[in-house]
Scaffold this active site. Sequence first.
Site, PDB file in Angstrom:
ATOM      1  CG  ASN A  46      37.358  39.194  35.228  1.00  0.00           C
ATOM      2  OD1 ASN A  46      36.170  39.165  35.530  1.00  0.00           O
ATOM      3  ND2 ASN A  46      37.835  38.660  34.114  1.00  0.00           N
ATOM      4  CD  GLU A  59      33.312  42.741  30.659  1.00  0.00           C
ATOM      5  OE1 GLU A  59      33.268  42.150  31.745  1.00  0.00           O
ATOM      6  OE2 GLU A  59      32.282  43.088  30.047  1.00  0.00           O
ATOM      7  NE  ARG A  83      30.069  39.303  40.688  1.00  0.00           N
ATOM      8  CZ  ARG A  83      30.049  40.620  40.711  1.00  0.00           C
ATOM      9  NH1 ARG A  83      30.078  41.294  39.582  1.00  0.00           N
ATOM     10  NH2 ARG A  83      29.990  41.267  41.850  1.00  0.00           N
TER      11      ARG A  83
END
Lengths: 148, 108
Positions: A52, A48, A105
């Site tokens: 990002n 994650e 997303r």
Amino acid sequence: MIEINEMNISFLSKSINESFARNVVASFLLQLDPTITELADIKTAVSEAVTNSIVHGYGDQNGIVYINAKIFDNGKVIIKVKDKGCGIDNIERAMEPLFTTGIERAGLGFAVMQSLMDNVKVQSKLNKGTTVILEKNIIRRYYNDDKQ
Amino acid sequence: MAVSIQYLNGIMTAKLSGELDDHTTQEIRKNIDAQVEKRHPTILRLDFSHITFMDSSGIGLIMGRYRIIKFLGGELQIVNVPLRIMKILEISGMRALGIDIKGVGKND
């Protein structure tokens, strides 16, 4: 709490490296003898944070993502995922579940990190970059010191 | 191939395999959407039995397909979700949307 080991990697912000990054960190942490669940949780959280940096931090431009991981004698793991990308102007809003900048997303990156790790910190400066600090305590099932 | 798609009597089954992240979902999404657009299935079934890793990109993949199939008047089913993947799906609160999610019968 004594630091027992440390690693650093850096790589280009290409999405194909997301898998490389989480697997390198997982391999490094194997020396703590984590459970499959602990390892899976950390892999997901690292994925994650790296995503990002690649998708939001650097976007269309190429940059370098840095990962530093430290492990401690009490089983604590601290992983820093850093980019020198666009930064976040409102960290609180970015961490809200379902806040997203894209239709494909989920906006759940930080929610997932927070639910899988013991502690998640975000440091960010606009146009300077973002560092996500992930902490987790791996339950020690044995101590090397106890042997012999 | 990370996805193989079969179509029978209005039901389109997409069997996913490997790791679902931001990188791999891009290709999978394209493949599924192309077939959905062509066939307009009444049920789109995503089979997760061979998924070994998933982060929130997988949730994005499901949400996106959910929007498309709803728009076409169809239904989305998520089947054979391994226990570890279910943990990530639970965080998303997706069941509240009425998405049909079924795990695998046994613990892995």
